[in-house]
Design an enzyme around this catalytic site. Structure first.
Site, PDB file in Angstrom:
ATOM      1  N   HIS A 167       0.828  -1.209   0.000  1.00  0.00           N
ATOM      2  CA  HIS A 167       0.000   0.000   0.000  1.00  0.00           C
ATOM      3  C   HIS A 167       0.864   1.261   0.000  1.00  0.00           C
ATOM      4  CE1 HIS A 167      -2.669   2.885   2.405  1.00  0.00           C
ATOM      5  NE2 HIS A 167      -3.322   2.679   1.278  1.00  0.00           N
ATOM      6  N   ARG A 168       0.864   1.978  -1.088  1.00  0.00           N
ATOM      7  CA  ARG A 168       1.767   3.133  -1.296  1.00  0.00           C
ATOM      8  C   ARG A 168       3.229   2.667  -1.146  1.00  0.00           C
ATOM      9  NH1 ARG A 168      -1.410   7.184   2.955  1.00  0.00           N
ATOM     10  NH2 ARG A 168      -3.484   6.380   2.527  1.00  0.00           N
ATOM     11  N   GLU A 207       0.628  -0.709  -4.787  1.00  0.00           N
ATOM     12  CA  GLU A 207      -0.530   0.178  -4.860  1.00  0.00           C
ATOM     13  C   GLU A 207      -0.019   1.612  -4.774  1.00  0.00           C
ATOM     14  OE1 GLU A 207      -3.989   2.647  -3.273  1.00  0.00           O
ATOM     15  OE2 GLU A 207      -1.968   2.452  -2.512  1.00  0.00           O
ATOM     16  N   ASP A 233      -1.202   6.111  -5.748  1.00  0.00           N
ATOM     17  CA  ASP A 233      -2.285   7.074  -5.994  1.00  0.00           C
ATOM     18  C   ASP A 233      -1.862   8.066  -7.076  1.00  0.00           C
ATOM     19  OD1 ASP A 233      -3.930   6.321  -3.482  1.00  0.00           O
ATOM     20  OD2 ASP A 233      -1.900   6.679  -2.723  1.00  0.00           O
ATOM     21  N   HIS A 263      -0.748  10.779  -2.520  1.00  0.00           N
ATOM     22  CA  HIS A 263      -2.037  10.388  -1.946  1.00  0.00           C
ATOM     23  C   HIS A 263      -2.967  11.563  -1.659  1.00  0.00           C
ATOM     24  CE1 HIS A 263      -4.881   9.403   1.292  1.00  0.00           C
ATOM     25  NE2 HIS A 263      -4.982   8.245   0.658  1.00  0.00           N
ATOM     26  N   GLU A 301      -4.436   3.631  -8.220  1.00  0.00           N
ATOM     27  CA  GLU A 301      -5.662   4.306  -7.771  1.00  0.00           C
ATOM     28  C   GLU A 301      -5.749   5.705  -8.359  1.00  0.00           C
ATOM     29  OE1 GLU A 301      -6.446   4.659  -3.516  1.00  0.00           O
ATOM     30  OE2 GLU A 301      -8.144   5.992  -3.945  1.00  0.00           O
ATOM     31  N   LYS A 361      -7.005   8.978  -7.653  1.00  0.00           N
ATOM     32  CA  LYS A 361      -7.426   9.610  -6.399  1.00  0.00           C
ATOM     33  C   LYS A 361      -8.234  10.862  -6.727  1.00  0.00           C
ATOM     34  CE  LYS A 361      -6.567   8.619  -2.605  1.00  0.00           C
ATOM     35  NZ  LYS A 361      -7.512   7.718  -1.893  1.00  0.00           N
ATOM     36  N   ASP A 384       0.399  -1.961   4.493  1.00  0.00           N
ATOM     37  CA  ASP A 384       1.602  -1.135   4.695  1.00  0.00           C
ATOM     38  C   ASP A 384       2.810  -2.011   5.045  1.00  0.00           C
ATOM     39  OD1 ASP A 384      -0.205   0.948   4.436  1.00  0.00           O
ATOM     40  OD2 ASP A 384       0.017   1.706   6.483  1.00  0.00           O
TER      41      ASP A 384
HETATM   42  O1  G3P Z   1      -5.959   0.691  -2.124  1.00  0.00           O
HETATM   43  C1  G3P Z   1      -6.751   0.971  -1.050  1.00  0.00           C
HETATM   44  C2  G3P Z   1      -6.436   2.223  -0.335  1.00  0.00           C
HETATM   45  O2  G3P Z   1      -5.295   2.808  -0.881  1.00  0.00           O
HETATM   46  C3  G3P Z   1      -7.560   3.188  -0.375  1.00  0.00           C
HETATM   47  O3  G3P Z   1      -7.436   4.187   0.563  1.00  0.00           O
HETATM   48  O4  G3P Z   1      -6.858   6.434   1.338  1.00  0.00           O
HETATM   49  O5  G3P Z   1      -5.121   4.677   1.319  1.00  0.00           O
HETATM   50  O6  G3P Z   1      -5.911   5.661  -0.814  1.00  0.00           O
HETATM   51  P1  G3P Z   1      -6.275   5.276   0.587  1.00  0.00           P
HETATM   52 CA    CA Z   2      -4.689   4.442  -2.375  1.00  0.00          CA
END
Ligand code: G3P
Ligand code: CA
Length: 237
Positions: free
Chosen positions: A6-7, A33, A35, A48, A107, A109, A228
């Site tokens: 995640h990121r 992942e 944004d 993000h 993603e 965003k 994470d």
């Molecule tokens: O991929 C899921 C997650 O990234 C969505 O929430 O706020 O972390 O972009 P957020």
């Molecule tokens: Ca995200």
């Protein structure tokens, strides 16, 4: 069980930077992942928040700053001094550096802030193999549009916690164009996972930040986890 950083490995390094993406891969993530948003002069950038304040030494909205300005900011020191000098990356830099090394869960965003971002994302993506790329968003209209523009790329729909859950009608509608329904882990139950599977979709919930969540989601028989801490997922597979 897909391991989705995640990121990047953002529990250990500043999110959405080379440091976190490189570490995610080192820790065995199958997918990164990240944004995507857009600068004032039309460059797709990986960050993000819709402003730069939390994760850089700058100020202001992403969409009000030119790419050259955004790319000069320090995107590492906020996390820890050892990451001073990490930079915001462009979407094109991320595609170029990580294509073939990991899959990408991309993603969009707040895409309604950026008219035409689906078309622009499709144009950049189309230069690369699509089998290991997924485009996702919380905004369902944007994802319907993305599917129309680039039907060969897999689509994900993100879902925040909703006290009443997700209706069957909404699930069916999403399954018309999406391959993944990725809910907050707070929404996950075995019944929801079964419904998603029955409609031919997969589910990789977000955001896993401790081992209790890993073991809960494993029991729910999800297809992967957005985390994470990619090392936690490797411990159970
Ligand atoms: O991929 C899921 C997650 O990234 C969505 O929430 O706020 O972390 O972009 P957020
Ligand atoms: Ca995200």
């Amino acid at each position: 069980m897909l391991n989705i950083a995640h990121r990047g490995a953002s529990g250990y390094a500043p999110e959405n930077t080379k440091a976190s993406f490189d570490l995610g891969i080192k820790m065995g993530a199958d997918y990164l992942e990240f944004d995507v948003q857009r600068s004032r002069d039309g460059v797709l950038v990986v960050i993000h928040d819709t402003n730069v304040e939390r994760t850089t030494d700058g100020s202001g909205e992403v969409r009000d700053r030119k790419a050259a300005e955004l790319l000069k900011l320090d995107a590492g020191s906020w996390f820890s001094p050892e990451f001073k000098g990490e930079r915001i990356l462009t979407f094109s830099q991320v595609l170029d550096r990580y294509n073939g090394k990991a899959g990408m869960l991309i993603e969009l965003k707040s895409p309604s802030l950026y008219p035409g971002i689906e078309q622009q994302t499709a144009a950049e993506l189309a230069k690369y193999p699509l089998a290991d790329k997924v485009v996702q968003s919380f905004e369902q209209e944007s994802m319907k549009n993305m599917h129309r523009i680039l039907p060969d790329v897999k689509i994900g729909v993100l879902m925040k916690f909703r006290p009443l859950g997700i209706s069957s009608a909404m699930l069916r509608d999403i399954s018309e164009y999406a391959h993944f329904l990725n809910p907050s882990k707070k929404l996950v139950s075995r019944a929801l996972v079964q419904k998603i599977h029955a409609l031919g979709m997969k589910t990789t919930p977000y955001t896993v930040r401790n081992r209790e969540a890993v073991s809960f989601l494993k029991k729910m028989e999800v297809d992967g986890m957005i985390t994470d801490y990619p090392d936690y997922i490797n411990e159970i597979r």
